[in-house]
Design a protein around this motif. Structure first.
Motif, PDB file in Angstrom:
ATOM      1  N   UNK A   1      47.798  41.783  44.884  1.00  0.00           N
ATOM      2  CA  UNK A   1      47.993  43.122  45.295  1.00  0.00           C
ATOM      3  C   UNK A   1      47.769  44.189  44.148  1.00  0.00           C
ATOM      4  N   UNK A   2      48.342  43.753  42.867  1.00  0.00           N
ATOM      5  CA  UNK A   2      48.203  44.433  41.751  1.00  0.00           C
ATOM      6  C   UNK A   2      46.711  44.671  41.428  1.00  0.00           C
ATOM      7  N   UNK A   3      46.075  43.308  41.488  1.00  0.00           N
ATOM      8  CA  UNK A   3      44.863  43.283  41.023  1.00  0.00           C
ATOM      9  C   UNK A   3      44.007  44.114  41.887  1.00  0.00           C
ATOM     10  N   UNK A   4      43.830  44.141  43.177  1.00  0.00           N
ATOM     11  CA  UNK A   4      43.501  44.929  44.156  1.00  0.00           C
ATOM     12  C   UNK A   4      43.391  46.435  43.806  1.00  0.00           C
ATOM     13  N   UNK A   5      44.750  46.753  43.529  1.00  0.00           N
ATOM     14  CA  UNK A   5      44.846  48.276  43.313  1.00  0.00           C
ATOM     15  C   UNK A   5      44.137  48.645  42.116  1.00  0.00           C
ATOM     16  N   UNK A   6      43.784  47.965  41.231  1.00  0.00           N
ATOM     17  CA  UNK A   6      43.084  48.219  40.088  1.00  0.00           C
ATOM     18  C   UNK A   6      41.795  47.574  39.976  1.00  0.00           C
ATOM     19  N   UNK A   7      41.169  47.196  41.099  1.00  0.00           N
ATOM     20  CA  UNK A   7      39.894  46.870  41.025  1.00  0.00           C
ATOM     21  C   UNK A   7      39.484  45.573  40.040  1.00  0.00           C
ATOM     22  N   UNK A   8      40.616  44.955  39.948  1.00  0.00           N
ATOM     23  CA  UNK A   8      40.610  43.648  39.001  1.00  0.00           C
ATOM     24  C   UNK A   8      39.930  42.451  39.893  1.00  0.00           C
ATOM     25  N   UNK A   9      38.967  41.875  39.564  1.00  0.00           N
ATOM     26  CA  UNK A   9      38.362  40.797  40.299  1.00  0.00           C
ATOM     27  C   UNK A   9      39.358  39.855  40.249  1.00  0.00           C
ATOM     28  N   UNK A  10      39.346  38.855  41.617  1.00  0.00           N
ATOM     29  CA  UNK A  10      40.298  37.849  41.825  1.00  0.00           C
ATOM     30  C   UNK A  10      39.154  36.541  41.622  1.00  0.00           C
ATOM     31  N   UNK A  11      39.219  35.494  40.955  1.00  0.00           N
ATOM     32  CA  UNK A  11      38.702  34.436  41.062  1.00  0.00           C
ATOM     33  C   UNK A  11      39.534  33.179  41.401  1.00  0.00           C
ATOM     34  N   UNK A  12      39.294  32.614  42.748  1.00  0.00           N
ATOM     35  CA  UNK A  12      40.298  31.381  43.016  1.00  0.00           C
ATOM     36  C   UNK A  12      39.201  29.850  42.703  1.00  0.00           C
ATOM     37  N   UNK A  13      39.989  29.255  41.853  1.00  0.00           N
ATOM     38  CA  UNK A  13      39.595  27.816  41.613  1.00  0.00           C
ATOM     39  C   UNK A  13      40.627  26.869  42.265  1.00  0.00           C
ATOM     40  N   UNK A  14      40.048  25.364  42.123  1.00  0.00           N
ATOM     41  CA  UNK A  14      40.961  24.546  42.270  1.00  0.00           C
ATOM     42  C   UNK A  14      41.892  24.109  41.064  1.00  0.00           C
TER      43      UNK A  14
END
Lengths: 236, 124
Positions: A160-173
């Motif tokens: 949620x915090x990342x999305x507010x500040x347009x920080x890309x989120x990467x999902x890995x295994x």
């Protein structure tokens, strides 16, 4: 066609498992994988043998901001992706401010994570420096149910915090064995626990990691001067 | 003219178990139910309404039926399973279809899709 990237495969305990991990990644539908290793030179050649692109990666775990700066100045341009595991607030802040850091990681333990996590200030700093937040699915898979629920609640707030500040989120295994690897659609499905929509989840496993890899490979290519500027011909 | 009453639409998932051990159908079915129950509770389990249609213990392959609205949740639950009978395990969903016939037909077809080449990550 969407290309899926698992940007975090850890070096397995048994050396012969690395090849089975690469085969399995290809079978699961990944076009590229990020391999954390202390020796980046042979990784790309290994990947070619399995028809999968291998992205060289280093996971840093500094104890202080000063140590982080020293490690970055020595290691930054030897690897295509630099990730920092933030176990202390000082390290988290320093990493988020530094343009040389690509990915921020936090502890898989929910107790530690509640003390050092991706809060709003962290997100502001990361947004300016172009860092991404990484979520490792193996942290969720390994945790006991009650711990898992606490971890999910913290990670949900981080996203949620990342999305507010347009920080890309990467999902890995974040897997260190083939058993902990999951296919791209399974990873996107697991993101339902973090209240991430399917479309956004697909971006986290394709476009966001691809953007980081392309950016850094561009910087490491010969002739690079600055973003958007390259030496095409040397007139000397 | 009477319209046929339509129930909830279903989805059929074919899956493959990756593990050192071999498991009985009952064990696999219980693990799947427990997975959904852990992640989504009683309400989620009832909404998903999973049913193991068939399972081959030798090949470690099976077909699971579930409600189409809970497909993502069922997928997540299958991915959440990390061990069966104490052995490290992962379950991969191979294919999803709206009908059992279409799923079986695609499984028995021996065509090979051309595998995509290595990701062409452009370097500007």
């Amino acid at each position: 066609m969407v290309k899926y990237i698992d940007l975090h495969l850890k070096k397995p305990a048994k050396s012969d498992e690395l090849r089975s991990m690469l085969t399995h990644a290809k079978r699961l539908g990944f076009g590229a994988v990020g391999l954390a290793s202390s020796d980046p030179h042979n990784l790309r050649d290994i990947g070619r043998g399995f028809d999968i692109d291998v992205v060289t990666r280093v996971d840093l775990r500094p104890e202080s901001g000063r140590e982080l700066l020293r490690l970055l100045s020595n290691l930054r341009w030897r690897y295509e992706v630099v990730a920092v595991e933030c176990t202390k607030k000082e390290v988290a802040r320093q990493s988020a401010k530094d343009h040389r850091v690509d990915i921020l990681n936090f502890s898989p333990s929910p107790i530690t994570r509640m003390k050092v996590w991706f809060d709003r200030q962290e997100a502001s700093l990361a947004s300016e420096a172009g860092c991404a937040l990484e979520i490792n699915i193996s942290d969720i898979l390994r945790a006991e149910p009650f711990q898992c629920a606490k971890l999910i609640s913290v990670v949900r707030a981080e996203i949620d915090n990342a999305r507010r500040k347009d920080v890309p989120v990467v999902v890995s295994s974040g897997a260190d064995s083939p058993m902990l690897m999951r296919g791209p659609r399974e990873i996107v499905a697991l993101l339902d626990l973090l209240s991430v929509e399917e479309e956004a989840g697909r971006e986290m496993i394709s476009q966001n990691p691809l953007m980081i890899v392309e950016r850094n490979r561009g910087k490491m290519a010969p002739g690079f001067v600055a973003p958007g500027v390259r030496v095409v011909e040397d007139g000397r | 003219m009477k319209m046929a009453a339509r129930g909830v639409r279903r989805r059929y998932l074919s899956f493959q178990i990756l593990s050192e051990g071999r498991f009985k159908e009952k064990v696999v079915e219980e693990a799947i139910m427990r997975g959904i129950l852990t992640l989504y509770g009683m309400k989620g389990l009832s909404q998903a309404n999973p049913q193991l249609i068939e399972y081959d213990a030798e090949e470690k392959k099976g077909i699971l039926r579930c409600s189409h609205t809970q497909l993502r949740q069922v997928r997540a639950s299958l991915a959440y399973i990390t061990n069966l009978e104490g052995l490290s395990t992962s379950i991969n969903v191979k294919r999803v279809s709206g009908t059992l016939r279409a799923l079986r037909r695609r499984q028995t077809q021996s065509f090979t899709r051309p595998t995509p080449s290595t990701t062409s990550i452009s370097v500007p």
